[in-house]
Design a protein around this motif. Sequence first.
Motif, short mmCIF file in Angstrom:
data_model
loop_
_atom_site.label_atom_id
_atom_site.label_comp_id
_atom_site.label_asym_id
_atom_site.label_seq_id
_atom_site.Cartn_x
_atom_site.Cartn_y
_atom_site.Cartn_z
N TYR A 190 0.88 -1.17 0.00
CA TYR A 190 0.00 0.00 0.00
C TYR A 190 0.91 1.22 0.00
O TYR A 190 1.57 1.50 0.99
N ALA A 191 0.99 1.92 -1.13
CA ALA A 191 1.91 3.04 -1.29
C ALA A 191 1.11 4.33 -1.43
O ALA A 191 0.51 4.58 -2.48
N VAL A 235 -8.27 2.09 0.39
CA VAL A 235 -8.39 0.74 0.95
C VAL A 235 -9.27 -0.13 0.06
O VAL A 235 -8.99 -1.33 -0.14
N ASP A 236 -10.34 0.45 -0.48
CA ASP A 236 -11.19 -0.32 -1.40
C ASP A 236 -10.39 -0.77 -2.62
O ASP A 236 -10.57 -1.90 -3.10
N ARG A 239 1.61 6.60 7.80
CA ARG A 239 1.63 6.44 9.25
C ARG A 239 0.38 7.04 9.92
O ARG A 239 0.26 6.97 11.15
N ILE A 240 -0.52 7.60 9.16
CA ILE A 240 -1.77 8.09 9.74
C ILE A 240 -2.52 6.90 10.34
O ILE A 240 -2.77 5.90 9.64
N PRO A 241 -2.87 6.94 11.61
CA PRO A 241 -3.51 5.78 12.26
C PRO A 241 -4.75 5.27 11.53
O PRO A 241 -5.03 4.07 11.54
N LEU A 242 -5.51 6.17 10.91
CA LEU A 242 -6.72 5.74 10.21
C LEU A 242 -6.40 4.76 9.09
O LEU A 242 -7.20 3.85 8.81
N VAL A 243 -5.26 4.91 8.44
CA VAL A 243 -4.88 4.00 7.36
C VAL A 243 -4.78 2.58 7.88
O VAL A 243 -5.38 1.64 7.33
N THR A 244 -4.01 2.39 8.94
CA THR A 244 -3.87 1.05 9.53
C THR A 244 -5.20 0.53 10.04
O THR A 244 -5.52 -0.66 9.90
N ARG A 248 -11.40 10.57 5.84
CA ARG A 248 -11.89 9.19 5.80
C ARG A 248 -12.36 8.76 4.41
O ARG A 248 -12.02 7.66 3.95
N PRO A 249 -13.18 9.56 3.71
CA PRO A 249 -13.62 9.09 2.38
C PRO A 249 -12.47 8.80 1.42
O PRO A 249 -12.51 7.81 0.68
N THR A 250 -11.44 9.64 1.45
CA THR A 250 -10.31 9.42 0.55
C THR A 250 -9.52 8.18 0.96
O THR A 250 -9.14 7.36 0.11
#
Length: 419
Positions: free
Chosen positions: A169-170, A286-287, A314-319, A279-281
């Motif tokens: 995931y880049a 992730v989708d 490193r944004i926590p929402l990504v993980t 979040r939407p972006t």
Amino acid sequence: MPYVLGIDIGSTNTAAAVARRHGGTWTRPEAVPLNGGSPLVPSVLHLAADGALHIGGPATDDGSRTTRDFVRRIGDDVPLLLGGEACAPQTLTAELAAWVVEQVHAQEGGPAQAIVLSHPAGWRPYRRELLHRALVDLGLRTVTLLPRTVTVAESHAARGFAGATAAVYALGGASFEAALVRRTPRGTFESFGTSQGLDPVGGADFDELLAGHVRTVLSRELAATARRDRDAALRGLLAECERVKRALTVDLAADVVLTLPTGPARVPVTRARFEAMIRPTVQATVDLLLRTVHGAGRASTRLDGVLLTGGSARIPLVTELITAALPVPVEVEPDAQLTTATGAAMAACQVVSPRPRPPARLADPVPATGRATLPAPRRPRHDTAVPGDPPPRPPVRILPLDLPKASRLALTLSRGREG
């Protein structure tokens, strides 16, 4: 001391890392300072009036002499205009790569034994060959080109990732890419399946969302400010939002600070509020990652992890969103902006000292792909590479124009003298 070099030219920043030979082994790759001690230099080129090419700036001008995000344009027949001259994007990319090589040469006191330059995983042979030819034109004849997702996997493997199959995931400054990688019998990595990308989507979008929030909160103060003072205050807003974005990866709250004529204005931002904005972006990335994984069919059931890279990874929402979607470990390095460059340096070590292939066993278990064994990787040989067919083009074809000889000479001579 002998060394190898890995280079990553991203959509917003460029990074480099070296690994040095110590006896019969290689040291862990280290980032190279390129920008006044910083390991990152903006992927920006500015052509001065005297023909000197400045790397990394100036950040703003009238736009006619500054260019950025040119890697994405490689393969496009329409040239970029820089100072009124038509420049092929692969030439500009090669110029930046050559500048990095010369900077490292000066710091290390000699040439690298091998150089690996990363590129987007979705590139076909046509784009790779265009960049290779541009590198050769500048004297870089021994550069190995590898997909960015492969170099990311090499970096994570050096830090302890032992899995055989992973999703990468880049999330860069202005691009997103998802791809699958797997280990070869030699222990190196190769891409498989179909990579996916969103362009332009990246961390710069998060900065813009946060900046829009700040402008809304301070709308009254800004409206009461003289236009010149308002423009001066907003000029550094995006950089300030980028700083706060990084701070919110470890803190639960941070303040965006703007200097107005009446004094500093502070806009508190919580991590929860910021993550609600983006979040939407993030969900869209992730989708796309899920589509990439599921597109591999049965191979997706053998996924051992998701490997992250990029300044916003490193944004926590990504993980959080990836973990909710895929029941596998999610790994991100302490400085995710350097992951690709350090992995490229690891791959360069293997160019000089290839890992021996383990002896074949009498009977290997058949993997989910239905093949008994994976093909052994071959070291890229760009001197014999055959360019692939270009992607479909519109009916009207605009031929790329090369720089005039005098300007190309000025660009080449200026590298290493201008920072």
